[in-house]
Design a protein around this motif. Structure first.
Motif, short mmCIF file in Angstrom:
data_model
loop_
_atom_site.label_atom_id
_atom_site.label_comp_id
_atom_site.label_asym_id
_atom_site.label_seq_id
_atom_site.Cartn_x
_atom_site.Cartn_y
_atom_site.Cartn_z
N THR A 47 2.53 31.23 47.39
CA THR A 47 1.71 32.38 47.03
C THR A 47 0.45 32.32 47.90
O THR A 47 0.28 31.39 48.69
CB THR A 47 1.36 32.40 45.53
N VAL A 48 -0.42 33.27 47.75
CA VAL A 48 -1.67 33.33 48.50
C VAL A 48 -2.82 33.37 47.50
O VAL A 48 -2.60 33.67 46.31
CB VAL A 48 -1.72 34.57 49.42
N VAL A 134 -3.43 32.34 40.80
CA VAL A 134 -4.26 31.62 41.76
C VAL A 134 -5.50 32.47 42.02
O VAL A 134 -5.39 33.68 42.30
CB VAL A 134 -3.50 31.34 43.08
N ALA A 135 -6.67 31.87 41.92
CA ALA A 135 -7.93 32.60 42.09
C ALA A 135 -8.05 33.12 43.52
O ALA A 135 -7.56 32.51 44.47
CB ALA A 135 -9.11 31.69 41.75
N ALA A 136 -8.72 34.26 43.65
CA ALA A 136 -8.92 34.88 44.97
C ALA A 136 -9.72 33.98 45.90
O ALA A 136 -9.54 34.02 47.12
CB ALA A 136 -9.60 36.23 44.82
N ASP A 137 -10.59 33.12 45.35
CA ASP A 137 -11.40 32.22 46.19
C ASP A 137 -10.84 30.80 46.22
O ASP A 137 -11.55 29.85 46.55
CB ASP A 137 -12.85 32.22 45.72
N SER A 138 -9.56 30.65 45.92
CA SER A 138 -8.92 29.34 45.94
C SER A 138 -8.78 28.83 47.36
O SER A 138 -8.67 29.60 48.32
CB SER A 138 -7.53 29.42 45.30
N GLY A 139 -8.75 27.50 47.48
CA GLY A 139 -8.46 26.88 48.77
C GLY A 139 -7.01 27.14 49.15
O GLY A 139 -6.22 27.65 48.36
N THR A 170 4.08 24.86 43.87
CA THR A 170 3.78 26.14 44.51
C THR A 170 2.78 25.89 45.61
O THR A 170 1.74 25.27 45.38
CB THR A 170 3.19 27.13 43.49
N ARG A 171 3.09 26.30 46.81
CA ARG A 171 2.21 26.12 47.96
C ARG A 171 1.32 27.35 48.09
O ARG A 171 1.81 28.48 48.11
CB ARG A 171 3.04 25.94 49.23
N VAL A 172 0.00 27.11 48.16
CA VAL A 172 -0.96 28.21 48.34
C VAL A 172 -1.21 28.36 49.84
O VAL A 172 -1.75 27.46 50.48
CB VAL A 172 -2.29 27.94 47.60
N LEU A 173 -0.76 29.46 50.39
CA LEU A 173 -0.86 29.72 51.84
C LEU A 173 -1.98 30.68 52.15
O LEU A 173 -2.29 31.57 51.36
CB LEU A 173 0.45 30.30 52.37
N CYS A 174 -2.56 30.51 53.33
CA CYS A 174 -3.53 31.49 53.82
C CYS A 174 -2.90 32.24 54.97
O CYS A 174 -2.23 31.66 55.81
CB CYS A 174 -4.81 30.81 54.28
N SER A 175 -3.12 33.56 55.01
CA SER A 175 -2.52 34.35 56.08
C SER A 175 -3.41 34.41 57.29
O SER A 175 -4.51 34.03 57.33
CB SER A 175 -2.22 35.76 55.57
#
Length: 175
Positions: A47-48, A134-139, A170-175
């Motif tokens: 997710t992002v 996942v928070a919008a300001d998450s790492g 769950t992997r938090v990805l940045c675009s």
């Protein structure tokens, strides 16, 4: 003739005793189909920031008696807690029923068992889905994972417990 039968019976008894002592004899529990099982699934492995993932938990009754009570916890894994930049929370809970999803009461970390609803008959299962927001300001570029312990009681006054059981990460990805 009688001494031969007595000798055979004695040898059989000694052999059975030896097998039992060394743990090689079959036990009555070998026929037991097993306790309740708890399994996990997610609808996405990534997710992002600002995104959400649904974490489904399914408890299955493999015994011949009803499950009357379930107690379950869910906690972040140690690696998840080591990333303070990852910000998330459980924001929703639903129980799958034959008539569709219904809201449930808790989202963690303790006593999720009440979410599974009423009695779980033999051979049936119940699925609860928690929404991981996942928070919008998450790492980014970190994994969020959880572990769980559960305890179930059956209508024959027996119980079972399990854990730690781990959810998919769950992997938090940045675009």
């Amino acid at each position: 003739m009688r001494s031969t039968q007595t000798r055979r019976l004695g040898l059989t008894a000694v052999l059975a005793l030896a097998l039992a002592l060394f743990g090689l004899a079959p036990t009555a529990s070998a026929a037991d189909p097993g306790p309740a099982d708890l399994t996990f699934a997610t609808d996405s492995a990534t997710t992002v920031p600002g995104g959400a993932v649904n974490l489904s938990m399914t408890i299955t009754n493999n015994r011949t008696y009803d499950v009357w009570f379930v107690y379950q916890t869910i906690e972040p894994t140690w690696l998840t807690t080591q990333r303070p930049d990852l910000k998330y929370s459980f924001t929703g809970c639903s129980l799958a029923t034959a008539a569709g999803s219904v809201a449930c009461s808790g989202t963690g970390p303790a006593n999720l068992g009440a979410n599974y609803g009423a009695t779980i008959p033999p051979g049936q299962s119940r699925t609860v889905t928690l929404t991981l927001q996942v928070a919008a300001d998450s790492g980014c570029n970190g994994n969020i994972g959880f572990y769980s312990y559960f305890y179930a009681e059956f209508s024959d006054s027996t119980s079972t417990s399990g854990g730690p059981l781990y959810t998919p990460e769950t992997r938090v990805l940045c675009s």
